[in-house]
Motif scaffolding. Structure first.
Motif, PDB file in Angstrom:
ATOM      1  N   PHE A  20       0.871  -1.160   0.000  1.00 32.32           N
ATOM      2  CA  PHE A  20       0.000   0.000   0.000  1.00 32.32           C
ATOM      3  C   PHE A  20       0.901   1.198   0.000  1.00 32.32           C
ATOM      4  O   PHE A  20       1.911   1.188   0.664  1.00 32.32           O
ATOM      5  CB  PHE A  20      -0.795  -0.044   1.318  1.00 32.32           C
ATOM      6  CG  PHE A  20      -2.205   0.373   1.152  1.00 32.32           C
ATOM      7  CD1 PHE A  20      -2.662   1.529   1.741  1.00 32.32           C
ATOM      8  CD2 PHE A  20      -3.080  -0.406   0.398  1.00 32.32           C
ATOM      9  CE1 PHE A  20      -3.977   1.892   1.584  1.00 32.32           C
ATOM     10  CE2 PHE A  20      -4.380  -0.024   0.242  1.00 32.32           C
ATOM     11  CZ  PHE A  20      -4.841   1.129   0.837  1.00 32.32           C
ATOM     12  N   SER A  68       0.175   4.420   0.785  1.00 32.97           N
ATOM     13  CA  SER A  68      -0.029   5.564   1.677  1.00 32.97           C
ATOM     14  C   SER A  68      -0.531   5.107   3.029  1.00 32.97           C
ATOM     15  O   SER A  68      -0.903   3.962   3.218  1.00 32.97           O
ATOM     16  CB  SER A  68      -1.014   6.533   1.057  1.00 32.97           C
ATOM     17  OG  SER A  68      -2.281   5.924   1.026  1.00 32.97           O
ATOM     18  N   SER A  69      -0.540   5.974   3.933  1.00 32.23           N
ATOM     19  CA  SER A  69      -1.124   5.894   5.275  1.00 32.23           C
ATOM     20  C   SER A  69      -0.631   4.743   6.161  1.00 32.23           C
ATOM     21  O   SER A  69      -0.512   4.941   7.354  1.00 32.23           O
ATOM     22  CB  SER A  69      -2.653   5.865   5.213  1.00 32.23           C
ATOM     23  OG  SER A  69      -3.090   4.635   4.701  1.00 32.23           O
ATOM     24  N   PRO A  74       2.229   7.262  -4.984  1.00 26.87           N
ATOM     25  CA  PRO A  74       2.098   6.147  -5.928  1.00 26.87           C
ATOM     26  C   PRO A  74       2.849   6.476  -7.215  1.00 26.87           C
ATOM     27  O   PRO A  74       2.841   7.618  -7.657  1.00 26.87           O
ATOM     28  CB  PRO A  74       0.593   6.072  -6.187  1.00 26.87           C
ATOM     29  CG  PRO A  74       0.048   7.400  -5.769  1.00 26.87           C
ATOM     30  CD  PRO A  74       0.952   7.889  -4.688  1.00 26.87           C
ATOM     31  N   ARG A 128      -9.414  -2.024 -10.510  1.00 26.55           N
ATOM     32  CA  ARG A 128     -10.695  -1.314 -10.456  1.00 26.55           C
ATOM     33  C   ARG A 128     -11.571  -1.701 -11.657  1.00 26.55           C
ATOM     34  O   ARG A 128     -12.750  -2.040 -11.498  1.00 26.55           O
ATOM     35  CB  ARG A 128     -10.446   0.199 -10.470  1.00 26.55           C
ATOM     36  CG  ARG A 128     -11.726   1.014 -10.612  1.00 26.55           C
ATOM     37  CD  ARG A 128     -11.454   2.386 -11.170  1.00 26.55           C
ATOM     38  NE  ARG A 128     -10.913   2.335 -12.519  1.00 26.55           N
ATOM     39  CZ  ARG A 128     -10.284   3.350 -13.111  1.00 26.55           C
ATOM     40  NH1 ARG A 128     -10.082   4.474 -12.463  1.00 26.55           N
ATOM     41  NH2 ARG A 128      -9.833   3.234 -14.341  1.00 26.55           N
ATOM     42  N   ALA A 146      -5.494   2.864  -2.764  1.00 30.46           N
ATOM     43  CA  ALA A 146      -5.658   3.504  -1.453  1.00 30.46           C
ATOM     44  C   ALA A 146      -7.152   3.648  -1.168  1.00 30.46           C
ATOM     45  O   ALA A 146      -7.964   3.725  -2.092  1.00 30.46           O
ATOM     46  CB  ALA A 146      -4.991   4.863  -1.445  1.00 30.46           C
ATOM     47  N   LYS A 147      -7.481   3.716   0.107  1.00 33.39           N
ATOM     48  CA  LYS A 147      -8.884   3.801   0.501  1.00 33.39           C
ATOM     49  C   LYS A 147      -9.546   5.039  -0.100  1.00 33.39           C
ATOM     50  O   LYS A 147     -10.674   4.978  -0.598  1.00 33.39           O
ATOM     51  CB  LYS A 147      -8.961   3.854   2.037  1.00 33.39           C
ATOM     52  CG  LYS A 147     -10.292   3.413   2.587  1.00 33.39           C
ATOM     53  CD  LYS A 147     -10.197   3.127   4.098  1.00 33.39           C
ATOM     54  CE  LYS A 147     -11.548   3.344   4.760  1.00 33.39           C
ATOM     55  NZ  LYS A 147     -11.716   4.703   5.314  1.00 33.39           N
ATOM     56  N   SER A 148      -8.807   6.148  -0.070  1.00 34.74           N
ATOM     57  CA  SER A 148      -9.371   7.391  -0.607  1.00 34.74           C
ATOM     58  C   SER A 148      -9.678   7.255  -2.099  1.00 34.74           C
ATOM     59  O   SER A 148     -10.672   7.796  -2.586  1.00 34.74           O
ATOM     60  CB  SER A 148      -8.408   8.551  -0.371  1.00 34.74           C
ATOM     61  OG  SER A 148      -7.150   8.277  -0.967  1.00 34.74           O
ATOM     62  N   TRP A 149      -8.835   6.516  -2.799  1.00 29.46           N
ATOM     63  CA  TRP A 149      -9.046   6.316  -4.244  1.00 29.46           C
ATOM     64  C   TRP A 149     -10.275   5.452  -4.478  1.00 29.46           C
ATOM     65  O   TRP A 149     -11.065   5.699  -5.386  1.00 29.46           O
ATOM     66  CB  TRP A 149      -7.828   5.638  -4.882  1.00 29.46           C
ATOM     67  CG  TRP A 149      -6.617   6.511  -4.971  1.00 29.46           C
ATOM     68  CD1 TRP A 149      -6.249   7.491  -4.096  1.00 29.46           C
ATOM     69  CD2 TRP A 149      -5.629   6.489  -6.008  1.00 29.46           C
ATOM     70  NE1 TRP A 149      -5.087   8.074  -4.509  1.00 29.46           N
ATOM     71  CE2 TRP A 149      -4.674   7.474  -5.677  1.00 29.46           C
ATOM     72  CE3 TRP A 149      -5.443   5.717  -7.139  1.00 29.46           C
ATOM     73  CZ2 TRP A 149      -3.561   7.721  -6.466  1.00 29.46           C
ATOM     74  CZ3 TRP A 149      -4.327   5.958  -7.940  1.00 29.46           C
ATOM     75  CH2 TRP A 149      -3.390   6.948  -7.603  1.00 29.46           C
ATOM     76  N   TYR A 194     -13.346   7.372  -4.008  1.00 37.67           N
ATOM     77  CA  TYR A 194     -13.493   8.293  -5.141  1.00 37.67           C
ATOM     78  C   TYR A 194     -13.990   7.563  -6.396  1.00 37.67           C
ATOM     79  O   TYR A 194     -14.954   8.000  -7.044  1.00 37.67           O
ATOM     80  CB  TYR A 194     -12.140   8.969  -5.376  1.00 37.67           C
ATOM     81  CG  TYR A 194     -11.961   9.687  -6.688  1.00 37.67           C
ATOM     82  CD1 TYR A 194     -12.516  10.953  -6.892  1.00 37.67           C
ATOM     83  CD2 TYR A 194     -11.196   9.122  -7.711  1.00 37.67           C
ATOM     84  CE1 TYR A 194     -12.316  11.630  -8.094  1.00 37.67           C
ATOM     85  CE2 TYR A 194     -10.995   9.791  -8.916  1.00 37.67           C
ATOM     86  CZ  TYR A 194     -11.558  11.037  -9.096  1.00 37.67           C
ATOM     87  OH  TYR A 194     -11.358  11.690 -10.283  1.00 37.67           O
ATOM     88  N   PHE A 195     -13.368   6.445  -6.722  1.00 36.59           N
ATOM     89  CA  PHE A 195     -13.776   5.689  -7.919  1.00 36.59           C
ATOM     90  C   PHE A 195     -15.201   5.159  -7.792  1.00 36.59           C
ATOM     91  O   PHE A 195     -15.981   5.205  -8.747  1.00 36.59           O
ATOM     92  CB  PHE A 195     -12.812   4.524  -8.181  1.00 36.59           C
ATOM     93  CG  PHE A 195     -11.435   4.951  -8.598  1.00 36.59           C
ATOM     94  CD1 PHE A 195     -11.249   6.000  -9.497  1.00 36.59           C
ATOM     95  CD2 PHE A 195     -10.304   4.298  -8.113  1.00 36.59           C
ATOM     96  CE1 PHE A 195      -9.975   6.385  -9.893  1.00 36.59           C
ATOM     97  CE2 PHE A 195      -9.029   4.673  -8.498  1.00 36.59           C
ATOM     98  CZ  PHE A 195      -8.863   5.723  -9.394  1.00 36.59           C
TER      99      PHE A 195
END
Lengths: 264, 102
Positions: free
Chosen positions: B4, B6-7, B16, B28, B62-65, B68-69
């Motif tokens: 992973f 990030s974070s 990334p 995805r 990442a979770k944020s991605w 978002y997707f």
């Protein structure tokens, strides 16, 4: 003779009277003819003196010439004004301005660093899921082509809108995926906010963002073209293709060259 | 799967790179294709239908991605619905994604 009378008529009606009177005298009053004739001849010579056929032709030609010249001149001035208007058609939006940031190598960098090169300025963040990398790829493609054509007179710039996470080293790592000329810039939250304001860029990072947090930054996505004086030329949205960006850059360089004789 | 960018690591998380992004986008797309087959728009509502694909997606983005997707997918579907109503034809979802992420 006819045309002469006409120009006389056009010029001074008094003489026309003299002439017509004389012709009457010629036919009817023969005895006094000599005296009158002489006088008339003098007056006729005077009349003719100023208006020989050559003079008339010259007069008309000059008139036509002047009319043509003035019309051409008027057209030329109008065209020039039109060109000037096209050059400044949008005025110059107040985009850009002084800033003080740090490069991805940790060096200080201000707006003066933009002078002497054409720059493409983009605001983004390294944790950007898809739009930033796509835009940076686009700039890379543009750079490859325009550098081939014009040489090393361009400076692509990436300004981070995520100062909490985007350290210079992180940006340096990130930019390795894109054009080697890319310069990464980052500052403290306040300087980032100031440069975003100067470039009319919106960004959503809060001042107290967690440097280790996993968040996204909402931000405006424009690529700004700045001239070698560091002044704004054009903003390209996401839908503008690399070819269109290149065309605008080539056009701007041509205009710049016309004005300064140089490409930068 | 597993790494992973990030974070998770506390020391200087790296951004990334191209490869990471590519892998995330691919997982995805695979996951979303599975959701399409299952007739699900909102990620997470597919039950156990796309477990393998979902795992790969979570392991590479990442979770944020992901949030978002997934959000993007719902918006894209709503847009397509609006456009599709007019001529009563449904365009494949992958086309719409292409315009966003391609």
């Amino acid at each position: 003779m006819f045309s002469l009378t006409r120009s006389t008529l056009y010029c001074c009606p008094r003489r026309v009277f003299t002439a017509s009177w004389r012709s009457k005298v010629q036919t009817v009053q023969k005895p006094v003819r000599t005296h009158w004739r002489t006088y008339a001849q003098i007056s006729e010579r005077n009349t003719i003196g100023a208006f020989t056929p050559t003079a008339a032709a010259l007069f008309i030609l000059t008139g036509i010439g002047l009319a043509v010249y003035l019309r051409n001149e008027k057209q030329r001035l109008e065209e020039e004004r039109e060109k000037e208007r096209a050059l400044k058609s949008y005025g110059r939006p107040q985009i850009g301005g002084p800033f003080s940031l740090t490069t991805h190598d940790g060096e200080p960098f201000t707006q003066e660093g933009l002078l002497g090169k054409w720059s493409l300025v983009y605001f983004g963040f390294t944790n950007c899921p898809d739009i930033c990398p796509a835009e940076l790829d686009k700039i890379t493609a543009v750079m490859n082509n325009i550098q081939k054509e014009h040489g090393h007179i361009f400076l692509p710039i990436f300004i981070s809108v995520d100062p909490a996470r985007d350290s210079p080293s992180r940006i340096a790592q990130y930019l390795k995926d894109f054009h080697p000329s890319f310069l990464g810039l980052v500052g403290a939250y306040d300087t980032t906010k100031a440069v975003c304001k100067a470039y009319r860029v919106y960004f959503s990072t809060p001042p107290n963002a967690d440097p280790n947090g996993d968040y996204l930054v909402d931000h405006s996505i424009f690529v700004y073209l700045m001239d070698p004086r560091g002044q704004f030329v054009e903003a390209f949205g996401q839908q503008v293709t690399a070819e269109e960006v290149e065309a605008k850059i080539n056009e701007s360089i041509t205009q710049w060259q016309k004005g300064t004789g140089k490409k930068v | 799967m597993g790494w992973f960018w990030s974070s998770t690591s506390k020391e200087d998380p790296t951004a990334p790179n191209r490869e990471n992004r590519q892998r995330c986008w691919e997982t995805r797309d695979t996951y979303f294709a599975c959701l399409d087959r299952a007739g699900v728009v909102k990620a997470g509502e597919e039950g156990k239908a796309c477990e393998k694909e979902h795992k790969a997606y979570e392991g590479n983005c990442a979770k944020s991605w992901i949030e978002y997707f997934n959000q993007r997918r719902i918006i894209a579907d709503a847009q397509k619905e609006r456009l599709g109503l007019r001529n009563n034809s449904r365009t494949p979802k992958s086309d719409l994604q292409g315009s966003f992420f391609g």
